[in-house]
Design a protein around this motif. Structure first.
Motif, short mmCIF file in Angstrom:
data_model
loop_
_atom_site.label_atom_id
_atom_site.label_comp_id
_atom_site.label_asym_id
_atom_site.label_seq_id
_atom_site.Cartn_x
_atom_site.Cartn_y
_atom_site.Cartn_z
N ALA A 174 -49.08 1.99 10.85
CA ALA A 174 -50.52 1.78 11.57
C ALA A 174 -51.45 2.39 10.67
O ALA A 174 -52.64 1.83 10.51
N PHE A 175 -51.21 3.54 9.73
CA PHE A 175 -52.36 3.70 8.68
C PHE A 175 -52.65 2.61 7.57
O PHE A 175 -53.98 2.24 7.49
N ILE A 176 -51.73 2.13 6.98
CA ILE A 176 -51.91 0.89 6.15
C ILE A 176 -52.69 -0.14 6.99
O ILE A 176 -53.73 -0.96 6.32
N GLU A 177 -52.31 -0.29 8.27
CA GLU A 177 -53.01 -1.54 8.92
C GLU A 177 -54.44 -1.16 9.04
O GLU A 177 -55.42 -2.15 9.27
N ALA A 178 -54.69 0.21 9.37
CA ALA A 178 -56.21 0.57 9.66
C ALA A 178 -56.93 0.50 8.36
O ALA A 178 -58.10 0.30 8.26
N ALA A 179 -56.26 0.56 7.12
CA ALA A 179 -57.03 0.58 5.92
C ALA A 179 -57.07 -0.83 5.40
O ALA A 179 -56.44 -1.48 4.77
N LYS A 180 -58.17 -1.34 6.01
CA LYS A 180 -58.54 -2.71 5.87
C LYS A 180 -59.04 -3.29 4.30
O LYS A 180 -58.89 -4.25 3.82
N ASN A 181 -59.34 -2.31 3.72
CA ASN A 181 -59.63 -2.59 2.09
C ASN A 181 -58.49 -2.38 1.28
O ASN A 181 -58.47 -2.62 0.06
N TYR A 182 -57.05 -2.27 1.79
CA TYR A 182 -56.26 -2.09 1.12
C TYR A 182 -55.63 -3.49 0.73
O TYR A 182 -55.53 -3.80 -0.45
N GLY A 183 -55.04 -4.29 1.77
CA GLY A 183 -54.91 -5.65 1.63
C GLY A 183 -53.35 -5.95 0.93
O GLY A 183 -52.63 -6.86 1.95
N ALA A 184 -52.98 -5.51 0.19
CA ALA A 184 -51.53 -5.83 -0.45
C ALA A 184 -50.03 -5.38 0.60
O ALA A 184 -49.86 -4.20 0.34
N LYS A 185 -50.08 -5.95 1.54
CA LYS A 185 -49.01 -5.29 2.81
C LYS A 185 -48.46 -6.67 3.41
O LYS A 185 -49.20 -7.69 3.60
N MET A 186 -47.01 -6.68 3.64
CA MET A 186 -46.54 -7.54 4.29
C MET A 186 -45.18 -7.16 4.92
O MET A 186 -44.37 -6.61 4.25
N GLY A 187 -45.02 -6.96 6.14
CA GLY A 187 -43.69 -6.71 6.84
C GLY A 187 -43.54 -4.99 6.51
O GLY A 187 -42.40 -4.74 6.49
N GLY A 188 -44.65 -4.28 6.47
CA GLY A 188 -44.28 -2.87 6.40
C GLY A 188 -44.20 -2.67 4.56
O GLY A 188 -44.27 -1.54 4.14
N TRP B 154 -47.24 -3.32 -2.31
CA TRP B 154 -47.00 -3.20 -3.72
C TRP B 154 -48.06 -2.85 -4.56
O TRP B 154 -48.22 -3.14 -5.95
N ASN B 155 -49.09 -2.48 -4.36
CA ASN B 155 -50.41 -1.99 -5.01
C ASN B 155 -50.51 -0.41 -4.92
O ASN B 155 -50.12 0.19 -3.97
N ILE B 156 -50.76 0.06 -6.20
CA ILE B 156 -51.18 1.45 -6.07
C ILE B 156 -52.38 1.59 -5.19
O ILE B 156 -53.50 1.09 -5.21
N PRO B 157 -52.16 2.77 -4.02
CA PRO B 157 -53.32 2.68 -3.06
C PRO B 157 -54.73 3.27 -3.39
O PRO B 157 -55.04 4.18 -2.98
N PHE B 158 -55.42 2.69 -4.59
CA PHE B 158 -56.58 3.21 -5.28
C PHE B 158 -57.61 3.07 -4.37
O PHE B 158 -58.48 4.13 -3.97
N THR B 159 -57.77 2.09 -3.28
CA THR B 159 -58.68 1.87 -2.31
C THR B 159 -58.57 2.87 -1.22
O THR B 159 -59.38 3.17 -0.27
N ILE B 160 -57.49 3.47 -0.84
CA ILE B 160 -57.11 4.52 0.35
C ILE B 160 -57.45 5.98 -0.12
O ILE B 160 -57.95 6.57 0.64
#
Length: 348
Positions: free
Chosen positions: A246-260, A263-269
């Motif tokens: 849910a947290f990743i889903e809410a982080a709209k500026n993260y982007g690199a996600k699929m099926g939970g 694969w990116n270092i979460p610099f934008t989070i």
């Protein structure tokens, strides 16, 4: 099918993130070594008289070269690499970014060839494996040769070399550390990977920040958690960024996600990641040098006599000395690894 989904999704999202930084990053130098290609970018106003940190980035599966070879050396579009090389980041943290690229993923060219893997199925859900019985992949071996080339070619501060990567690159990051190369780096940032838990004790003191989505169903979250637990059990204190779906889903500026799977270092989070990285500096060995002594350049024979080749490898062919303060120097081999305390001086 699973690996194909990772490749296509990773490619699209990585390029989307890179687009946010388009036009801001420095020019890339592209070359190859062994079977891999690589891209490297230098800080603006780079000068050989100044030492720069280096970030060694291992990409995810989706940034491998395409099967027909029409997209080689384009790994600078990986989101993390684009952020590290962006003008905004280089203005604050000038660094050399070295990004090797594995060729033709579908042919079985992975940073880690896990037990039971095939070209069609990299078997990312293997989890912990033994580096004693699993040979290092040709891709990763060549990527490390490329790192040696970067050090020889550019003005690299070998006390400030950093390694990180996600998914396939997370596995690759741990593989480098588990095979003894942890001594070369000031910190590590594995994302959604796994490794040889029996080797965690080797790099328990290395500053490490691990990331994963707790609902990952592609590279199961438990593999990252097992490595972190092994580090804790060995006496280490790794930092963790374990996020809920849910947290990743809410982080709209993260982007690199699929099926939970991330694969990116979460610099934008997390805005603290970048300053944490560039605050890390590998400690050298302080060596007392008498005031009446003169530091000398060592021959290959003398240098090797100071280095336990079983620990550092036969590539240790010299010693670099850096003055820390009056009467004290720090000693490193030519690959930037700190040497054990020795008297390295000539008596007047």
């Amino acid at each position: 099918m699973r690996s194909a989904r990772i490749v296509s999704a990773s490619l699209g999202l990585s390029m989307m993130i890179a687009g946010l930084f388009a036009g801001a990053q420095a020019a890339w130098i592209q070359d190859s070594i062994g079977i891999i290609g690589y891209s490297v970018t230098l800080p603006p106003n780079y000068t050989p008289t100044k030492k720069y940190p280096l970030f060694f980035y291992l990409h995810s599966a989706g940034t491998s070269a395409t099967a027909d070879g029409s997209w080689p050396h384009n790994n600078e579009n990986e989101g993390d690499v684009a952020i590290l090389a962006s003008g905004a980041n280089q203005a604050t943290y000038p660094c050399i970014v070295y990004a090797p690229q594995a060729p033709k993923y579908s042919a079985g060219n992975h940073w880690v060839n896990l037990p039971g893997s095939t070209p069609a199925d990299p078997n990312w859900d293997t989890g912990s494996y033994s580096v004693e019985t699993t040979p290092q992949s040709t891709c990763l071996r060549d990527a490390l040769k490329g790192l040696d080339s970067m050090i020889a070619r550019y003005s690299v501060d070998t006390t400030r070399m950093y390694i990180g990567g996600g998914s396939m690159g997370g596995y690759g990051t741990y593989d480098v550390l588990c095979r003894g190369n942890y001594t070369r780096f000031a910190c590590a940032l594995p994302v959604s990977g796994g490794g040889d838990t029996s080797k965690a004790k080797l790099f328990k003191d290395l500053p490490l920040w691990a990331f994963a989505d707790s609902s990952d169903n592609i590279i199961p979250f438990k593999f990252q958690a097992q490595m972190v637990k092994a580090l804790h059990n060995a006496g280490g204190t790794p930092k963790v960024g374990f996020y809920s779906d849910a947290f990743i889903e809410a982080a709209k500026n993260y982007g690199a996600k699929m099926g939970g799977h991330i694969w990116n270092i979460p610099f934008t989070i997390d805005s603290q990641i970048m300053p944490w990285i560039f605050a890390q500096k590998k400690a050298g060995t302080s060596i007392e040098v008498p005031k009446n002594a003169q530091v000398i350049k060592l021959t290959i024979h003398q240098a090797r006599s100071l280095v336990t080749l079983g620990s550092f490898g036969a590539t240790a062919v010299g010693v670099r000395l850096e003055q820390e303060r009056a009467g004290i120097v720090r000693a490193f081999d030519l690959q930037g690894r700190p040497l054990a305390a020795q008297r390295i001086y000539s008596k007047n």
